[in-house]
Design an enzyme around this catalytic site. Structure first.
Site, PDB file in Angstrom:
ATOM      1  N   LYS A 151      27.015  64.379  26.149  1.00  0.00           N
ATOM      2  CA  LYS A 151      27.600  63.387  27.037  1.00  0.00           C
ATOM      3  C   LYS A 151      28.499  63.876  28.175  1.00  0.00           C
ATOM      4  O   LYS A 151      29.395  64.703  27.618  1.00  0.00           O
ATOM      5  CB  LYS A 151      28.560  62.520  25.934  1.00  0.00           C
TER       6      LYS A 151
ATOM      7  N   TYR B 201      29.876  66.347  23.539  1.00  0.00           N
ATOM      8  CA  TYR B 201      30.792  65.612  24.326  1.00  0.00           C
ATOM      9  C   TYR B 201      31.554  66.755  25.490  1.00  0.00           C
ATOM     10  O   TYR B 201      32.434  67.262  24.856  1.00  0.00           O
ATOM     11  CB  TYR B 201      32.007  64.587  23.805  1.00  0.00           C
TER      12      TYR B 201
HETATM   13  O1  LIG Z   1      34.864  56.530  24.229  1.00  0.00           O
HETATM   14  C1  LIG Z   1      33.955  57.122  24.809  1.00  0.00           C
HETATM   15  O2  LIG Z   1      33.117  57.806  24.300  1.00  0.00           O
HETATM   16  C2  LIG Z   1      34.215  57.193  26.179  1.00  0.00           C
HETATM   17  N1  LIG Z   1      35.368  57.464  26.853  1.00  0.00           N
HETATM   18  C3  LIG Z   1      35.547  57.859  28.124  1.00  0.00           C
HETATM   19  C4  LIG Z   1      36.853  57.646  28.461  1.00  0.00           C
HETATM   20  O3  LIG Z   1      37.692  57.207  27.624  1.00  0.00           O
HETATM   21  O4  LIG Z   1      37.227  58.166  29.840  1.00  0.00           O
HETATM   22  C5  LIG Z   1      34.739  57.037  29.065  1.00  0.00           C
HETATM   23  C6  LIG Z   1      33.249  56.853  28.573  1.00  0.00           C
HETATM   24  O5  LIG Z   1      32.718  55.766  29.322  1.00  0.00           O
HETATM   25  C7  LIG Z   1      32.953  56.824  27.205  1.00  0.00           C
END
Ligand SMILES: O=C(O)C1=N[C@H](C(=O)O)C[C@H](O)C1
Length: 362
Positions: A233, A203
């Site tokens: 991600k 992430y």
């Molecule tokens: O919790 C997630 O995984 C995500 N969080 C991001 C955020 O809070 O900005 C956005 C994403 O769509 C997924």
């Protein structure tokens, strides 16, 4: 949830540090994980899945029955429901998970992400959530457990607990706050990936993890060599970096910010991890479906139709606050957010509901 929801509403890089060009990346020495896929095995499009033997065989057998990437295509970054006292609401989580998978357009759920309020849930709650949701949806969707933290040992423990609880994959955010170098970040991520036999989605969200913590193209390319690091991600808003890594590694990319779902798909990302999918999963999926069907004009139209909702939900408050406000307005499980997050006020809730209604009717 979409219909129920509207019904309810109607009623109510810095490129920080790291090794220089002459410093080779040495993936940390690790004993082979029993039954893990052999090095080099990838689950990207067209790549075979090698079935291992041993303790991990059941994990891989489950993954092998699922098409495409081990992380699905449209993953909801699921909120974590709490009851009115603020305690974890596991029956609510089961209902929501089943809804998102069976009627909400999602083929994967990310638990304990940012939207899942991971900073304020305990380790036991995170594990209980994985167990309840995997029991509820079985193999109908991939369940990805967020296990990121700023502490390598802690993340490895969370990863092992998630694996034991039945998760199909792990989401691991770059370590934050202590300003680790790129080399330290790479080692952290590889160590967490070493802790289990599960596939890992990195992430990359430098706006949240802090200046200097963006994964560089070089670090991503090095981490792509790890047999279990399969996906990213991507919330880095750096198309040059993304295109370079997509073009030179087997990493499977997911948009991690809803306004980038179509732009990233257009350069080769596989899918998305979406907060908006909590309330409008079929619309989020519809953008990708139109693109994949070759109707790029329609994909752009659908994307544009979603943008006001994305803006309303994500620009002013965290996604968890927006989703829970919409769920509360519709009488659905979700409950309060935990401090320090604050519930949306009436004015914001009305704007969110209006944006959702307009998007769903467009
Ligand atoms: O919790 C997630 O995984 C995500 N969080 C991001 C955020 O809070 O900005 C956005 C994403 O769509 C997924």
């Amino acid at each position: 949830m979409t219909a129920e929801l509207t019904d309810g509403i109607e009623a109510g890089t810095a490129d920080g540090g790291g090794p220089g060009p002459d410093e080779p990346f040495e993936p940390p020495e690790r004993a082979p994980v029993p039954g893990a896929a052999p090095p080099g095995t990838r689950l990207g499009p067209g790549r075979p899945l090698t079935e291992p033997v041993g303790p991990a065989a059941s994990v891989w057998a489950r993954l092998a029955r699922m098409p495409d990437s081990p992380f699905g295509r449209v993953a909801a970054a699921m909120i974590t429901p709490f009851d009115s006292s603020g305690a974890l609401d596991l029956p609510g989580a089961r209902r929501l998970a089943a809804h998102l998978v069976d009627r909400g357009g999602c083929d994967a759920l990310v638990l304990s992400g940012t939207t899942g309020e991971s900073p304020t849930t305990s380790d036991d709650e995170k594990t209980a959530l994985v167990r309840a949701v995997t029991e509820e949806v079985g193999d109908r969707a991939r369940i990805v457990a967020g296990v990121g933290s700023g502490d390598t040992r802690h993340s490895a423990e969370l990863a092992r607990a998630a694996e034991e609880a039945g998760a199909h994959g792990l989401l691991v955010v770059t370590p934050y706050y202590s300003r680790p170098t790129q080399e330290a970040i790479a080692r952290h991520l590889a160590t967490v990936a070493d802790a289990t036999a599960l596939p890992v989605m990195l992430y990359d969200i430098p706006a949240r993890t802090g200046a200097g913590t963006a994964l560089t193209a070089r670090t991503l390319t090095r981490l792509a060599e790890h047999p279990r690091i399969r996906a990213v991600k991507d919330c880095a808003y750096d198309l040059m970096k993304t295109a370079k890594v997509l073009g030179s590694t087997g990493l499977v990319y997911y948009s991690g910010c809803d306004e980038m779902n179509l732009p990233l798909r257009a350069i080769g990302a596989h899918g998305c991890v979406s907060t908006v999918a909590n309330v409008a999963g079929p619309a989020v999926r519809g953008v990708l479906d139109a693109f994949d069907a070759g109707d790029h004009t329609e994909a752009a139209r659908r994307h544009q139709a979603l943008v006001p909702l994305v803006d309303a939900m994500m620009s002013q408050v965290p996604g968890a606050v927006s989703v829970k406000a919409l769920f509360a307005a519709a009488g659905l499980p979700g409950g309060p957010v935990r401090p320090p997050l604050l519930a949306a006020d009436e004015e914001l809730t009305a704007r969110l509901a209006d944006a959702l209604r307009k998007t769903l009717s467009s």
